[in-house]
Design an enzyme around this catalytic site. Structure first.
Site, short mmCIF file in Angstrom:
data_model
loop_
_atom_site.label_atom_id
_atom_site.label_comp_id
_atom_site.label_asym_id
_atom_site.label_seq_id
_atom_site.Cartn_x
_atom_site.Cartn_y
_atom_site.Cartn_z
CG ASN A 10 -1.73 1.19 1.43
OD1 ASN A 10 -1.82 2.03 0.52
ND2 ASN A 10 -2.37 1.32 2.58
CE LYS A 12 -0.18 3.27 4.67
NZ LYS A 12 -0.01 3.36 6.10
CG HIS A 98 -5.80 1.97 5.34
ND1 HIS A 98 -5.35 2.92 6.21
CD2 HIS A 98 -4.77 1.09 5.17
CE1 HIS A 98 -4.09 2.64 6.55
NE2 HIS A 98 -3.72 1.54 5.93
CD GLU A 100 -2.78 5.50 6.78
OE1 GLU A 100 -2.79 5.52 5.54
OE2 GLU A 100 -1.84 5.02 7.46
CD GLU A 170 -3.56 -2.51 7.37
OE1 GLU A 170 -2.48 -2.74 6.86
OE2 GLU A 170 -4.19 -1.46 7.18
N GLY A 176 2.39 2.27 10.76
CA GLY A 176 3.33 3.37 10.61
C GLY A 176 4.05 3.76 11.89
CB SER A 216 5.20 -1.66 11.94
OG SER A 216 4.78 -0.34 12.18
P1 PGA Z 1 2.80 0.32 7.61
O1 PGA Z 1 1.35 0.51 6.96
O2 PGA Z 1 3.34 -0.98 7.06
O3 PGA Z 1 3.59 1.52 7.17
O4 PGA Z 1 2.61 0.25 9.08
C1 PGA Z 1 0.49 -0.59 6.77
C2 PGA Z 1 -0.82 -0.11 6.20
O5 PGA Z 1 -1.26 0.99 6.56
O6 PGA Z 1 -1.44 -0.80 5.37
#
Ligand code: PGA
Length: 253
Positions: A10, A12, A98, A100, A170, A176, A216
């Site tokens: 992803n 983003k 997601h 976010e 997640e 992140g 992460s």
């Molecule tokens: P990250 O993001 O691996 O940077 O923690 C995962 C995601 O948001 O799908």
């Protein structure tokens, strides 16, 4: 029972056009030397979807995903993209739910249920994200929280439609942050999600549903996470932005 193994990147809101095409071509070049046992999914920003999908079309195990879609087919929705537009580009997947998007765009469980239906009706498969915030985990209510997300946004699907869903667990506190769920925490939640699918649908459907871990994920922890029985791969954010790291994660699967 066998189910699809998958590592999805992803991206983003990262990479300009040249950077995105370079990253995609690096991953695709490496993917050509792989066995194809793991499906590799790239989720670039939407302006690059069509080009990157064309770049990967010769490899059946490399797929492209959009990061969101609108819940309506068309109309006066400036800036939005419909599922049928994504399907018209022959994309395989759309990521929905997601954290976010839930946070920054105030996407509710009800809206997500509509988006999921729109995507499936358009012929897309959905990588559906769920996961709890830290405060909920600390109260040990993470299972209930995730179950409610599944109930509210997926359980309206029938037994055929649910097969178009890949679930991505997640935990929000791991996204992140560099703080990964332990292999035990991931396995426990994945088994819980699989069991919930079995209860709502059938054991066969549950056993063939791909469930990804996200938060992460990196080359150092991917092996331990993916070694768990119910962890079928990963949804990778930060570490998918560097071809070498992303490839190492795929190889850990
Ligand atoms: P990250 O993001 O691996 O940077 O923690 C995962 C995601 O948001 O799908």
């Amino acid at each position: 029972m066998s189910r699809k193994l998958m590592v999805a990147g992803n991206w983003k809101m990262n990479k300009n056009l040249m950077e995105a095409l370079t990253l995609a071509s690096q991953v695709i070049t490496r993917a050509k030397k792989m066995s194809g046992q793991v499906e590799i999914v790239l989720a670039p920003p939407s302006p690059y979807l069509h080009t990157i999908n064309s770049m990967s079309k010769d490899l059946s195990y490399v797929k492209v995903a959009a990061q969101d879609c609108h819940h309506k087919t068309s109309g006066a929705f400036t800036g939005d993209i419909s599922a049928s537009m994504l399907a018209s580009m022959n994309l395989a997947y759309v990521i929905l739910g997601h954290s976010e998007r839930r946070k920054h765009h105030h996407e509710s469980d009800v809206l997500l249920a509509q988006k999921v239906s729109a995507a499936i009706e358009a012929g897309l498969s959905v990588i559906f994200c769920c996961g709890e915030p830290l405060s909920v985990r600390e109260k040990k209510e993470h299972e209930l929280f995730v179950l409610q997300q599944l109930e509210a946004s997926l359980w309206h699907l029938d037994a055929t439609q649910i097969k178009q869903i890949v679930v991505a667990y997640e935990p929000i506190w791991a996204i992140g942050t560099g703080q990964t769920a332990t292999a035990e925490q991931a396995q426990e939640m994945h088994a819980f999600i699989r069991n919930s699918i079995a209860q709502k649908y059938t054991q066969t459907i549950a056993q063939t549903t791909t469930i990804l871990y996200g938060g992460s994920c990196n080359p150092a922890n991917a092996g331990a996470l993916f070694a768990n029985e119910d962890v079928d791969g990963g949804l990778v954010g930060g570490a998918s932005l560097k071809a070498e790291q992303f490839i190492q994660i795929i190889q850990a699967r």
